[in-house]
Motif scaffolding. Structure first.
Motif, PDB file in Angstrom:
ATOM      1  N   GLY A  55       0.912  -1.449  -0.028  1.00 53.30           N
ATOM      2  CA  GLY A  55       0.123   0.032   0.166  1.00 53.30           C
ATOM      3  C   GLY A  55       0.739   1.169   0.185  1.00 53.30           C
ATOM      4  N   GLY A  56       0.215   2.453   0.236  1.00 53.43           N
ATOM      5  CA  GLY A  56       0.694   3.718   0.179  1.00 53.43           C
ATOM      6  C   GLY A  56       0.981   4.231   1.678  1.00 53.43           C
ATOM      7  N   ASP A  57       0.569   3.597   2.725  1.00 50.39           N
ATOM      8  CA  ASP A  57       0.786   4.196   3.959  1.00 50.39           C
ATOM      9  C   ASP A  57       1.353   3.155   4.808  1.00 50.39           C
ATOM     10  N   PRO A  58       2.410   3.491   5.852  1.00 50.27           N
ATOM     11  CA  PRO A  58       2.786   2.652   6.800  1.00 50.27           C
ATOM     12  C   PRO A  58       1.730   1.719   7.391  1.00 50.27           C
ATOM     13  N   ILE A  59       2.334   0.523   7.717  1.00 48.67           N
ATOM     14  CA  ILE A  59       1.261  -0.504   8.146  1.00 48.67           C
ATOM     15  C   ILE A  59       1.834  -1.132   9.567  1.00 48.67           C
ATOM     16  N   GLU A  60       1.131  -1.455  10.439  1.00 47.64           N
ATOM     17  CA  GLU A  60       1.324  -2.355  11.525  1.00 47.64           C
ATOM     18  C   GLU A  60       0.540  -3.756  11.183  1.00 47.64           C
ATOM     19  N   VAL A  61       1.359  -4.889  11.298  1.00 48.09           N
ATOM     20  CA  VAL A  61       0.790  -6.053  11.245  1.00 48.09           C
ATOM     21  C   VAL A  61       1.139  -6.974  12.789  1.00 48.09           C
ATOM     22  N   VAL A  62      -0.258  -7.405  13.145  1.00 50.82           N
ATOM     23  CA  VAL A  62      -0.386  -8.150  14.251  1.00 50.82           C
ATOM     24  C   VAL A  62      -0.590  -9.835  13.969  1.00 50.82           C
TER      25      VAL A  62
END
Length: 820
Positions: free
Chosen positions: A53-60
């Motif tokens: 994507g175009g935004d930073p992400i957090e993955v849990v």
């Protein structure tokens, strides 16, 4: 690690998609590499992420973990930089993670949610960036009922029923108010799996759960096993058959003298494997079977529980009492109290067991346990409680505490049924109740496990266990782990660790002996294992014995409660073994500039089952579209070394697999209001004691209470197989009737057996004696390789025969032998 399945999602590209949306899940690959040497296993799991994507992400990402494994390392590869995580107190680690995310840095956090659920969080993954997380684990392996070393890789993270007042370890990230901001998804757990087994002393390696899917190859003293070309779709079990599996032995691992003086990592650690052997009489007992009938037990799970229960009932010796408690949201007792083991009560219990249904709603285990323990004890009959469950509860600790409080008056033996059974619950209950645990997976045979547990329950308890050491050089002190020796049973492996501290110069090998002593009834029993200092065992790249000894101490302290919290944190940090009070934290502090943009969170669970609200929490069952899984080959890299061996070899070539069936053809009935798929699956029953078929294969789901679905029709399991047929025909007293059913089970015609009787076979007493003798001689002549499974059946029969008056001059045994 899991076969990740979402009945509500369809695949149009590699990877699983978000429920209802065509967005790729950022977890792109998950692989497991393992190495087994003797009774030890080392594993490395690699999780690969891509932010498209175009935004930073957090993955849990949350996944199942065998509760006895110790998580001992975490490395993150962020922006091409390798960052080694460190262990901190859990709240401190979480605060460091939150601060890093807030400041625009990438970070990773790994922690236990419960004893068998692990969570890995990766925060601030930049747009269009890749990341890798490497988790390292070690563990000790049990020996199964047939003498093989058993390695199990969990592949299903089942929803946990959450009674009032307890916390759901799988609660959605962010809570109800954050559901619009948090992207919920299921994701693949294990895309590829590779295992190496040191071949010294090994006769063969097999997989009862995956059979021909397993590819094996032996090179240079190592057996290579792989499932690289297909993801795991159910729990994986690998059996390592050793040439001499029951020999007492010890392994010594030298310490690291460069660490701080008071650290347990500085001195040697000894792993002691006892195999106690002692003669013991088998006393009559009270057996209470606590059987899970919650909605999550639907399909093949309840069928397996039914078969297991029938086999238990048929194997109980005379003179015992028994009862059956079914539980779900409520519990039901078959009898008002435990009843004598006779033919009338056995017939009623077997009929009940053969028609078990998963129709009691949620999984409330604590209430039936309290009910059992409140029942008045029967004089002279020790209480043995058997719990059969898929382990889908969230109040695990409360259940374990209840068993522990009553361990002085009752022992507890447990059976985990099917994929996803909670190892923390199943093993924890057995440990607290001084019993043993067994797991029944797809493809594994029931009989050896049932009979082993029953034999153990019939053994008198060995009490006042203590371990002592002789020959330890002066200057060294010994700490044992666990602090309280585990329960011992005749012929079963018992593992303890000796942690040595202090200063002693050893110029030559020193012979030492560890001795385990206890009381059984009025007799002293003791078992010894010799070992030698300093250690001469192979050097592992990880201090595996030190990690396992620390894990053993920590587990014992955790079960003692919060009074040991400080000790747990200190040992967890010094030994690099994550615990319930600590976590791994890795922060990329070398980023050139903070990551910009509003971070979006992904909550990913390894899960083949879903919860839906039908008046209570209940599991929904659905099989996946098998062709929709992401297929990924393992890539070459360095990686985890264990016993001097690189665990990651070349990937196998893909084998040509048959085209997958359609999603609709594979789907089982699902009790979810949002799914409008009709059920057309057939009810294909299997016999008593047969292997548990894959629990996802079109298993009929019984109606759950308060559900609008039509109730399922009770069905009776049909016995199949010679041994199970013979067992099913035995009477409670131990005898058999001479009839067409027995003749068919023995492969003879009834008239042929009647004419072979050494006396006139015209009265019921003589016919029963002759039938019982025939059945015994058939077992000895034709099924000698399965003696462990029919030993208790035969003992019951021989006891009955010894009480009968045989016709003068008639040799029934000799005549019966001639028939086979």
């Amino acid at each position: 690690w899991a076969c990740l399945r979402s009945p509500r999602s369809r695949m149009t590209e590699a990877g699983l998609l978000v429920v209802g949306k065509k967005i790729s899940v950022p977890l792109k690959d998950a692989s497991v590499r393992a190495h087994i040497s003797g009774y030890l296993v080392g594993l490395e799991s690699t999780l690969k992420y891509t932010n498209e994507g175009g935004d930073p992400i957090e993955v849990v990402f949350r996944f199942p973990l065998e509760e006895s494994f110790a998580v001992v390392g975490l490395e993150a590869v962020l922006g091409g930089r390798k960052i080694k995580a460190e262990i901190r107190e859990k709240e401190e680690a979480r605060q460091m993670y939150d601060d890093a995310i807030a400041s625009g840095s990438s970070a990773a956090l790994a922690e236990e949610k419960t004893g068998d659920i692990f969570s890995v969080s990766l925060g601030n993954l930049p747009p269009k960036a890749d990341a890798e997380l490497h988790l390292k684990m070690v563990g000790e392996l049990p020996i199964d009922a047939e003498g093989a070393v058993r390695f199990a890789l969990p592949s299903v993270l089942k929803p946990r029923y959450t009674p009032s007042g307890s916390t759901d370890p799988l609660e959605k990230v962010g809570g109800a108010d954050a559901r619009d901001q948090v992207q919920q998804a299921s994701a693949p757990a294990v895309f590829s799996f590779q295992l190496e087994v040191a071949s010294s002393g090994v006769s063969s390696v097999t997989s009862p759960t995956h059979g021909e899917e397993v590819q094996t190859e032996t090179k240079g003293g190592v057996i290579h096993l792989s499932l690289c070309d297909k993801p795991l779709q159910k729990d994986l079990v690998v059996l390592v058959h050793r040439k001499q599996p029951h020999e007492p032995w010890a392994m010594v691992e030298n310490g690291d003298e460069s660490v701080e003086k008071d650290s347990m990592m500085q001195g040697p650690v000894v792993m002691l494997n006892f195999f106690p052997e002692f003669s013991s009489s088998r006393a009559a007992c009270e057996f209470v079977f606590v059987v899970d009938r919650s909605g999550s037990m639907g399909g093949a799970f309840i069928k397996s529980a039914s078969e297991t229960l029938v086999l238990f009932l048929k194997s109980i010796p005379p003179g015992c009492h028994f009862n059956i408690i079914g539980f779900g949201s409520s519990y039901q007792s078959l009898f008002p109290e435990s009843v004598p083991y006779n033919q009338k009560n056995l017939d009623k219990a077997v009929q009940h067991a053969e028609h078990l249904q998963a129709d009691l709603g949620g999984t409330e285990l604590l209430a039936p346990l309290k009910y059992v323990f409140k029942q008045k004890a029967l004089s002279g009959l020790p209480r043995q409680v058997f719990v059969l469950t898929d382990g889908s509860v969230s109040n695990t600790n409360a259940c374990i505490e209840e068993v522990k409080r009553n361990a002085g008056s009752a022992r507890c033996f447990t059976f985990g049924i099917g994929s996803g059974a909670s190892t923390a619950l199943v093993k924890g209950l057995a440990r607290a109740g001084n019993g043993t645990s067994e797991f029944i997976q797809s493809g594994e045979r029931l009989q050896p496990k049932v009979i082993r547990s029953l034999k153990q329950a019939l053994q008198p308890s060995v009490t006042d266990l203590k371990i002592s050491f002789t020959g330890i050089p002066s200057g060294l002190s010994v700490t044992q782990a666990p602090t309280q020796p585990p329960t011992v049973f005749n012929g079963e492996k018992t593992v303890m660790y000796a942690i040595l501290k202090g200063q002693a110069q050893l110029f030559s090998p020193v012979d030492c002996i560890a001795t385990l002593k206890g009381q059984m009834l009025d007799k002293l029993v003791e078992f010894s294992v010799p070992f030698q200092l300093p250690g001469t065992s192979p050097t592992f790249s990880l201090p595996i014995l030190h990690h396992l000894a620390a894990k053993s101490l920590i587990k014992g302290w955790e079960e003692e409660g919060h009074s040991k919290k400080t000790d747990i944190i200190k040992l967890s940090i010094s030994a690099s073994v994550v615990s319930s009070h600590t976590a791994f934290i890795a922060i990329d502090e070398e980023q050139n500039k903070p990551i910009q943009g509003a971070m979006k969170t992904w909550d990913i669970k390894a899960d083949m089952l879903e919860l839906d609200s039908i008046g209570f929490s209940s599991a929904c069952f659905a099989a996946p579209p098998p062709g929709a899984m992401l297929r990924s080959r393992a890539k070459k890299s360095g990686g985890f070394r264990f016993g001097g061996l690189n665990l990651l070899g070349k990937a196998k070539k893909k084998s040509k697999a048959p085209p997958p069936r359609s999603y609709e053809a594979m789907a089982a009935p699902v009790l979810c209001s949002s799914l409008d798929r009709a059920s057309s699956d057939s009810d294909d029953e299997e016999g008593l004691g047969a292997s548990l078929e894959m629990e996802c294969e079109s298993a009929p789901m019984p109606a759950l209470s308060r559900s609008k679905a039509a109730p399922s029709k009770p069905t009776k399991a049909k016995p199949s197989g010679t041994l199970t047929s013979i067992i099913s025909l035995q009477q409670a007293e131990g005898s058999w009737k001479l009839d067409e059913a027995l003749a068919q089970a023995l492969g003879k015609k009834l008239k042929e057996l009647e004419s072979a009787c050494p006396v006139k076979c015209d009265d019921s007493g003589t016919r029963t004696i002759w039938a019982t003798t025939l059945a015994l001689e058939f077992l000895k002549a034709k099924l000698s390789s399965q003696e462990d499974e029919w030993e208790l059946i035969a003992m019951k029969a021989e006891m009955w025969l010894s009480q009968q008056t045989l016709p003068a001059g008639a040799d029934f045994k000799a005549a019966a032998k001639k028939c086979f």
